[in-house]
Write an enzyme that holds these catalytic residues in place. Structure first.
Site, PDB file in Angstrom:
ATOM      1  N   SER A  62       0.864  -1.181   0.000  1.00 28.03           N
ATOM      2  CA  SER A  62       0.000   0.000   0.000  1.00 28.03           C
ATOM      3  C   SER A  62       0.898   1.228   0.000  1.00 28.03           C
ATOM      4  CB  SER A  62      -0.846  -0.013   1.283  1.00 28.03           C
ATOM      5  OG  SER A  62      -1.514   1.223   1.459  1.00 28.03           O
ATOM      6  N   TYR A  94      -2.338  -1.228  10.329  1.00 25.96           N
ATOM      7  CA  TYR A  94      -2.345  -1.408   8.874  1.00 25.96           C
ATOM      8  C   TYR A  94      -1.022  -0.924   8.282  1.00 25.96           C
ATOM      9  CZ  TYR A  94      -4.042  -1.006   4.034  1.00 25.96           C
ATOM     10  OH  TYR A  94      -4.206  -1.134   2.666  1.00 25.96           O
TER      11      TYR A  94
HETATM   12  N1  LIG Z   1      -8.582   0.028  -1.699  1.00 26.16           N
HETATM   13  C1  LIG Z   1      -7.507   0.739  -1.430  1.00 26.16           C
HETATM   14  O1  LIG Z   1      -7.542   1.978  -1.430  1.00 26.16           O
HETATM   15  C2  LIG Z   1      -6.197   0.037  -1.143  1.00 26.16           C
HETATM   16  C3  LIG Z   1      -5.052   0.840  -1.067  1.00 26.16           C
HETATM   17  C4  LIG Z   1      -3.830   0.235  -0.808  1.00 26.16           C
HETATM   18  C5  LIG Z   1      -3.753  -1.129  -0.618  1.00 26.16           C
HETATM   19  N2  LIG Z   1      -4.864  -1.882  -0.700  1.00 26.16           N
HETATM   20  C6  LIG Z   1      -4.718  -3.322  -0.478  1.00 26.16           C
HETATM   21  O2  LIG Z   1      -5.252  -4.035  -1.571  1.00 26.16           O
HETATM   22  C7  LIG Z   1      -5.718  -5.304  -1.122  1.00 26.16           C
HETATM   23  C8  LIG Z   1      -7.144  -5.518  -1.607  1.00 26.16           C
HETATM   24  O3  LIG Z   1      -7.953  -4.517  -1.026  1.00 26.16           O
HETATM   25  P1  LIG Z   1      -9.378  -4.067  -1.597  1.00 26.16           P
HETATM   26  O4  LIG Z   1      -9.425  -2.603  -1.504  1.00 26.16           O
HETATM   27  O5  LIG Z   1      -9.650  -4.740  -2.871  1.00 26.16           O
HETATM   28  O6  LIG Z   1     -10.306  -4.630  -0.406  1.00 26.16           O
HETATM   29  P2  LIG Z   1     -11.621  -5.519  -0.379  1.00 26.16           P
HETATM   30  O7  LIG Z   1     -12.086  -5.458   1.012  1.00 26.16           O
HETATM   31  O8  LIG Z   1     -12.536  -5.131  -1.481  1.00 26.16           O
HETATM   32  O9  LIG Z   1     -11.048  -6.999  -0.712  1.00 26.16           O
HETATM   33  C9  LIG Z   1     -10.244  -7.686   0.190  1.00 26.16           C
HETATM   34  C10 LIG Z   1     -10.576  -9.162   0.084  1.00 26.16           C
HETATM   35  O10 LIG Z   1      -9.708  -9.878   0.981  1.00 26.16           O
HETATM   36  C11 LIG Z   1     -10.481 -10.901   1.594  1.00 26.16           C
HETATM   37  N3  LIG Z   1      -9.887 -11.331   2.863  1.00 26.16           N
HETATM   38  C12 LIG Z   1      -9.824 -10.635   4.014  1.00 26.16           C
HETATM   39  N4  LIG Z   1      -9.257 -11.377   4.973  1.00 26.16           N
HETATM   40  C13 LIG Z   1      -8.943 -12.572   4.415  1.00 26.16           C
HETATM   41  C14 LIG Z   1      -8.335 -13.764   4.893  1.00 26.16           C
HETATM   42  N5  LIG Z   1      -7.942 -13.872   6.168  1.00 26.16           N
HETATM   43  N6  LIG Z   1      -8.159 -14.789   4.033  1.00 26.16           N
HETATM   44  C15 LIG Z   1      -8.577 -14.682   2.747  1.00 26.16           C
HETATM   45  N7  LIG Z   1      -9.165 -13.584   2.238  1.00 26.16           N
HETATM   46  C16 LIG Z   1      -9.353 -12.545   3.068  1.00 26.16           C
HETATM   47  C17 LIG Z   1     -11.849 -10.272   1.800  1.00 26.16           C
HETATM   48  O11 LIG Z   1     -12.849 -11.240   2.004  1.00 26.16           O
HETATM   49  C18 LIG Z   1     -12.006  -9.503   0.505  1.00 26.16           C
HETATM   50  O12 LIG Z   1     -12.648 -10.269  -0.491  1.00 26.16           O
HETATM   51  C19 LIG Z   1      -5.576  -5.304   0.403  1.00 26.16           C
HETATM   52  O13 LIG Z   1      -4.388  -5.975   0.767  1.00 26.16           O
HETATM   53  C20 LIG Z   1      -5.469  -3.829   0.723  1.00 26.16           C
HETATM   54  O14 LIG Z   1      -4.766  -3.600   1.927  1.00 26.16           O
HETATM   55  C21 LIG Z   1      -6.100  -1.335  -0.949  1.00 26.16           C
END
Ligand SMILES: NC(=O)c1ccc[n+]([C@@H]2O[C@H](COP(=O)([O-])OP(=O)(O)OC[C@H]3O[C@@H](n4cnc5c(N)ncnc54)[C@H](O)[C@@H]3O)[C@@H](O)[C@H]2O)c1
Length: 252
Positions: free
Chosen positions: A143, A156
């Site tokens: 991130s 986080y």
């Molecule tokens: N959305 C943002 O702005 C953003 C920014 C930087 C980083 N990220 C990172 O990108 C990745 C995806 O995030 P997103 O925004 O698509 O979120 P999201 O919540 O839409 O998707 C995350 C997915 O991970 C799954 N998950 C959570 N815990 C789990 C576990 N223990 N085992 C298996 N699956 C699990 C959830 O069920 C969900 O489907 C994450 O690692 C997040 O930290 C997101």
């Protein structure tokens, strides 16, 4: 020919947001895809969309923080698809919002257990398979919070900084093996996780809104494009990299 034609790809967190778009794009570019997530309903929806587009895909319910489940996930991938060429270790949670001194130890452990230990466990079982094949590409989802302070989200932020540490270490440990290991550092991307962040705490919401010099939130598809490229052989010289996909936010 697609960018990852006939490769086998595994995506964790594939039931939603960035993981779903990554699974979809890898499939459209020729990969056979194992979609892994805790959420069976969303994971099956991702697989159905892939199948409708003519892609070979399957879902497996996995908690990435549980070692036995992650070991079984990699074994299942070999059994179902006959190999593992690309892995996008993307599953993650935002965790509690609020100052560091307000974080309960249980919440700290949960965030680290999924965001950091989950990535460690995935790599622990993916790397030996790829080393045996003499090739492979792993993309870990860090991130922007993996590079800079994120007030109100200490657990986080710590987990995402640590993902970069283990990504770089694993990349160097495996540099001569044909296995490339990189990380992506997304900015603020319009997904269910970000919506939860906007709703959680005024300080976090203000930080998110101010974070993108490009003047808009990113789309999950734009992060998936970077993951696709890192997975593909076009990125053959790229390993140990932490790629910002962030509308300029880390350049400020
Ligand atoms: N959305 C943002 O702005 C953003 C920014 C930087 C980083 N990220 C990172 O990108 C990745 C995806 O995030 P997103 O925004 O698509 O979120 P999201 O919540 O839409 O998707 C995350 C997915 O991970 C799954 N998950 C959570 N815990 C789990 C576990 N223990 N085992 C298996 N699956 C699990 C959830 O069920 C969900 O489907 C994450 O690692 C997040 O930290 C997101």
């Amino acid at each position: 020919m697609g960018m990852v034609q006939d490769k086998v790809a595994l995506v964790t967190g594939g039931a939603s947001g960035i993981g779903r778009e990554t699974a979809r794009l890898l499939g459209m570019e020729g990969a056979r895809v194992l979609v892994c997530d805790l959420e069976e309903g969303g994971g099956q929806e991702t697989v159905s969309a892939l199948a409708e587009a003519g892609c070979d895909a399957a879902f497996l319910r996995v908690d990435v923080s549980e070692e036995a489940e992650v070991e079984a996930m990699v074994a299942h991938c070999l059994e179902r698809f006959g190999g593992l060429d690309c892995a996008v270790n993307n599953a993650g949670i935002g965790g509690p919002a609020g100052g560091l001194d307000s974080i309960a130890l249980a919440d700290w452990n949960r965030v680290l257990g999924i965001n950091l230990t989950g990535v460690f466990l995935c790599m622990k079982y993916q790397i030996p398979v790829m080393r045996r094949a003499g090739a492979g590409s792993i993309v870990n989802m860090s991130s922007g919070a993996g590079k800079i302070a994120t007030p109100g989200m200490a657990a986080y932020c710590a987990s995402k900084h640590a993902v970069l540490g283990i990504t770089r270490t694993a990349a160097i440990e495996n540099a001569k093996t044909g296995v490339r290991i990189n990380a992506i550092c997304p900015g603020s991307i319009d997904t269910p996780m970000l919506e939860a962040g906007l709703a959680s705490d005024p300080e976090v919401a203000a930080m998110i809104r101010a974070s993108m010099p490009i003047g808009r939130l990113g789309e999950a598809r734009e992060v998936a494009e970077a993951a696709l490229w890192l997975c593909s052989d076009r990125a053959s010289l790229v390993t140990g990299h932490a790629m910002g996909v962030d509308g300029g936010s880390l350049a400020q």
